[in-house]
Design a protein around this motif. Structure first.
Motif, PDB file in Angstrom:
ATOM      1  N   LYS A 270     -33.417  60.392  93.181  1.00 32.84           N
ATOM      2  CA  LYS A 270     -34.009  59.778  91.784  1.00 32.84           C
ATOM      3  C   LYS A 270     -33.368  58.285  91.748  1.00 32.84           C
ATOM      4  CE  LYS A 270     -36.006  63.559  90.793  1.00 32.84           C
ATOM      5  NZ  LYS A 270     -35.369  64.399  92.037  1.00 32.84           N
ATOM      6  N   GLU A 271     -32.507  57.880  92.375  1.00 35.28           N
ATOM      7  CA  GLU A 271     -32.039  56.586  92.722  1.00 35.28           C
ATOM      8  C   GLU A 271     -32.032  56.249  94.106  1.00 35.28           C
ATOM      9  OE1 GLU A 271     -27.894  53.809  91.566  1.00 35.28           O
ATOM     10  OE2 GLU A 271     -28.159  56.048  90.876  1.00 35.28           O
ATOM     11  N   LEU A 272     -33.070  55.737  94.528  1.00 36.31           N
ATOM     12  CA  LEU A 272     -33.662  55.465  95.675  1.00 36.31           C
ATOM     13  C   LEU A 272     -32.705  54.483  96.374  1.00 36.31           C
ATOM     14  CD1 LEU A 272     -37.441  55.444  95.807  1.00 36.31           C
ATOM     15  CD2 LEU A 272     -35.889  57.102  96.816  1.00 36.31           C
ATOM     16  N   ARG A 273     -32.290  54.716  98.053  1.00 41.81           N
ATOM     17  CA  ARG A 273     -31.651  53.676  98.757  1.00 41.81           C
ATOM     18  C   ARG A 273     -32.379  53.977 100.206  1.00 41.81           C
ATOM     19  NH1 ARG A 273     -29.876  52.456  94.690  1.00 41.81           N
ATOM     20  NH2 ARG A 273     -27.587  51.804  94.161  1.00 41.81           N
ATOM     21  N   PRO A 274     -32.091  53.228 100.981  1.00 42.80           N
ATOM     22  CA  PRO A 274     -32.865  53.337 102.500  1.00 42.80           C
ATOM     23  C   PRO A 274     -32.778  54.684 103.073  1.00 42.80           C
ATOM     24  CG  PRO A 274     -31.894  51.137 102.201  1.00 42.80           C
ATOM     25  CD  PRO A 274     -31.542  52.022 100.961  1.00 42.80           C
ATOM     26  N   THR A 275     -31.675  55.199 102.981  1.00 46.04           N
ATOM     27  CA  THR A 275     -31.584  56.681 103.752  1.00 46.04           C
ATOM     28  C   THR A 275     -32.322  57.675 102.896  1.00 46.04           C
ATOM     29  OG1 THR A 275     -29.257  56.796 102.809  1.00 46.04           O
ATOM     30  CG2 THR A 275     -29.652  55.831 105.169  1.00 46.04           C
ATOM     31  N   GLY A 276     -32.498  57.536 101.557  1.00 41.37           N
ATOM     32  CA  GLY A 276     -33.005  58.636 100.819  1.00 41.37           C
ATOM     33  C   GLY A 276     -32.614  58.813  99.392  1.00 41.37           C
ATOM     34  N   GLY A 277     -31.445  58.085  99.237  1.00 36.99           N
ATOM     35  CA  GLY A 277     -30.952  58.294  97.665  1.00 36.99           C
ATOM     36  C   GLY A 277     -29.492  57.535  97.828  1.00 36.99           C
ATOM     37  N   PHE A 278     -29.111  57.378  96.421  1.00 36.25           N
ATOM     38  CA  PHE A 278     -27.690  56.877  96.388  1.00 36.25           C
ATOM     39  C   PHE A 278     -26.845  57.995  96.760  1.00 36.25           C
ATOM     40  CE2 PHE A 278     -24.264  56.413  93.428  1.00 36.25           C
ATOM     41  CZ  PHE A 278     -23.644  55.106  93.936  1.00 36.25           C
ATOM     42  N   MET A 279     -25.635  57.574  97.486  1.00 37.54           N
ATOM     43  CA  MET A 279     -24.661  58.523  97.864  1.00 37.54           C
ATOM     44  C   MET A 279     -23.448  58.813  96.573  1.00 37.54           C
ATOM     45  SD  MET A 279     -23.667  57.598 101.848  1.00 37.54           S
ATOM     46  CE  MET A 279     -23.424  55.745 101.388  1.00 37.54           C
ATOM     47  N   THR A 280     -23.846  59.993  96.062  1.00 34.16           N
ATOM     48  CA  THR A 280     -23.164  60.343  94.714  1.00 34.16           C
ATOM     49  C   THR A 280     -21.903  61.052  94.805  1.00 34.16           C
ATOM     50  OG1 THR A 280     -24.389  62.395  94.445  1.00 34.16           O
ATOM     51  CG2 THR A 280     -25.197  60.273  93.544  1.00 34.16           C
ATOM     52  N   ASP A 368     -30.570  65.887  99.703  1.00 36.26           N
ATOM     53  CA  ASP A 368     -30.766  65.344  98.394  1.00 36.26           C
ATOM     54  C   ASP A 368     -30.950  66.598  97.458  1.00 36.26           C
ATOM     55  OD1 ASP A 368     -33.140  66.633  99.022  1.00 36.26           O
ATOM     56  OD2 ASP A 368     -34.184  64.721  99.649  1.00 36.26           O
ATOM     57  N   THR A 369     -31.395  66.316  96.168  1.00 32.01           N
ATOM     58  CA  THR A 369     -31.453  67.384  95.450  1.00 32.01           C
ATOM     59  C   THR A 369     -32.327  68.387  95.647  1.00 32.01           C
ATOM     60  OG1 THR A 369     -33.046  66.052  94.078  1.00 32.01           O
ATOM     61  CG2 THR A 369     -31.009  65.814  93.440  1.00 32.01           C
ATOM     62  N   GLN A 370     -33.535  68.151  96.634  1.00 28.12           N
ATOM     63  CA  GLN A 370     -34.333  69.284  96.850  1.00 28.12           C
ATOM     64  C   GLN A 370     -34.134  70.311  97.794  1.00 28.12           C
ATOM     65  OE1 GLN A 370     -37.865  70.063  95.394  1.00 28.12           O
ATOM     66  NE2 GLN A 370     -36.805  68.621  93.814  1.00 28.12           N
ATOM     67  N   VAL A 371     -32.955  69.857  98.668  1.00 29.66           N
ATOM     68  CA  VAL A 371     -32.692  70.587 100.129  1.00 29.66           C
ATOM     69  C   VAL A 371     -32.240  72.080  99.529  1.00 29.66           C
ATOM     70  CG1 VAL A 371     -31.095  70.701 101.660  1.00 29.66           C
ATOM     71  CG2 VAL A 371     -31.985  68.893 101.279  1.00 29.66           C
ATOM     72  N   LEU A 372     -31.405  72.184  98.501  1.00 31.86           N
ATOM     73  CA  LEU A 372     -31.114  73.442  98.126  1.00 31.86           C
ATOM     74  C   LEU A 372     -32.141  74.272  97.798  1.00 31.86           C
ATOM     75  CD1 LEU A 372     -27.511  72.675  96.123  1.00 31.86           C
ATOM     76  CD2 LEU A 372     -27.985  73.405  98.660  1.00 31.86           C
TER      77      LEU A 372
END
Length: 401
Positions: A270-280, A368-372
């Motif tokens: 939901k917070e996009l970065r070049p590899t798919g998202g912000f590393m939280t 990302d959040t959808q994998v699980l």
């Protein structure tokens, strides 16, 4: 030649005239006329008979093919129902029925094969033939898959396997991992057989041109459904073909020969970065013979707090993210997934993370959040000791999985 006024001239083509002045018909001419009419009537009759025979043959052969198609439809419905019931024996039985129905339909095409030369209709008959051939190859591939997974049917949630006992959620999750590990040696050689069948299916379907189908018939979409069906199969075929290298690498990835250590990065899509998202956040886990065990996990900011930046941040990051970059233009760990090339981004991340104790990593997994959600959809409900069962079923308390 001068006409003699005394002797009347007789013309051979003049019809005889009776005494009362009426024309006497020539019997020879009448016979010739009757003879010329009879062949025309006979020819017309032959044409009508031929058309009638063709029409009758078309109706009979069409009904014959239609009956076989309805039988196939019934068999496919039975196969779908068997799949939903997850009963392996029913699936195998319905697979045999469907394959038999496909063969019967293919044989019935002999009756309509003469119509292949007919413009417009011929192309559709050809498409049906290609589709049936593809279906038969698909049945062969499905049979290979069922034979391969039959020993592990219970672990896949199928009844009718060699062992139908299914334990609690925790045991099932572990057993399913064991299934993956144990079945790989059987899957790798069979994937070639399945790929061969898939290639044959692709070859058959490649001859089907969706553009010749009407956009819709009445309110029913036709062309778009044909296109989407062909596209769906191509994607599935690509998955099967490209899945072989993954299966071959699976023993290494699952630590069959020796223990492996992985760094798992959690990306917020939901917070996009070049590899798919912000590393939280991140986690370190080990895998040994398919069994995963956590080592440590933490928030990415905690890791960044221990890190001393040394690399200059790309100008867009320093310009638009601001935050810590107002004080220093040195790149933080959490922003090192700047390159859309995941391997390139992780090369820098791993190199810099060594300074804060992230070492001995055999590989990096980003989720990302959808994998699980996708994972639970695939393997079903799982149990975690001390926390209960988890699934993608909607919980009414939060209207979420």
């Amino acid at each position: 030649m001068t006409q003699n006024p005394v002797i009347p001239q007789i013309k051979v083509n003049d019809a005889p005239v009776a005494q009362n002045g009426s024309v006497v018909s020539d019997p020879v001419a009448q016979v010739n006329q009757d003879v010329s009419i009879k062949p025309r009537k006979k020819g017309l009759l032959i044409v009508l008979v031929v058309i009638g025979v063709i029409l009758l043959y078309s109706i009979v052969s069409g009904l014959f093919v239609y009956s076989k198609a309805m039988r196939l439809k019934k068999s496919v419905s039975g196969l779908v129902a068997a799949g939903k019931s997850q009963d392996l024996n029913k699936i195998k039985s319905e697979l045999v029925n469907t394959k038999s129905s496909l063969k019967a339909l293919k044989s019935s095409f002999v009756a309509i094969s003469p119509f292949r030369i007919v413009p417009f209709f011929g192309s559709y008959i050809s498409d049906m033939s290609h589709l049936v051939n593809a279906g038969l190859y698909g049945m062969d591939a499905a049979d290979i898959v069922l034979t391969t997974v039959e020993p592990y049917a219970d672990l896949l949630g199928l009844t009718g396997g060699k062992d139908t006992a299914v334990g609690d959620g925790t045991k099932t999750a572990k057993d399913r991992i064991d299934f993956i590990v144990k079945s790989i040696p059987d899957l790798v050689p069979n994937i070639d057989k399945i790929s061969t069948k898939t290639s044959l299916i692709e070859k058959e379907l490649a001859d089907i041109n969706p553009e010749r189908y009407p956009v819709r018939i009445g309110r029913t979409e036709v062309r778009s459904k044909v296109k989407s069906g062909l596209k769906l199969f191509r994607e599935a075929a690509s998955f099967i073909t490209n899945g072989k290298p993954l299966l071959e690498a699976a023993p290494y990835l699952l630590g069959i020969d020796k223990e492996r250590t992985y760094l798992v990065l959690f990306q917020n899509d939901k917070e996009l970065r070049p590899t798919g998202g912000f590393m939280t956040g991140y986690s370190i886990m080990k895998v040994n013979k398919g069994a995963f065990s956590p080592v440590s996990s933490s928030d990415i900011y905690n890791l960044d707090a221990k890190y001393k930046p040394t690399t200059v941040a790309p100008n867009p990051i320093a310009k638009y993210l601001k935050g810590p970059y107002v004080l220093s233009n040195k790149l933080r760990l959490r922003d090192m997934n700047w390159s859309p090339d995941f391997a390139e981004s992780m090369k820098l991340f791993v190199q810099e993370a060594k300074s804060v104790g992230i070492t001995g990593i055999d590989g990096i997994i980003s989720v990302d959040t959808q994998v699980l959600v996708y994972l639970l959809d695939a393997i079903g409900k799982i149990g975690v000791p001390g926390f209960g069962n988890f699934s993608t079923e909607i919980d009414s308390r939060c209207n979420c999985p």
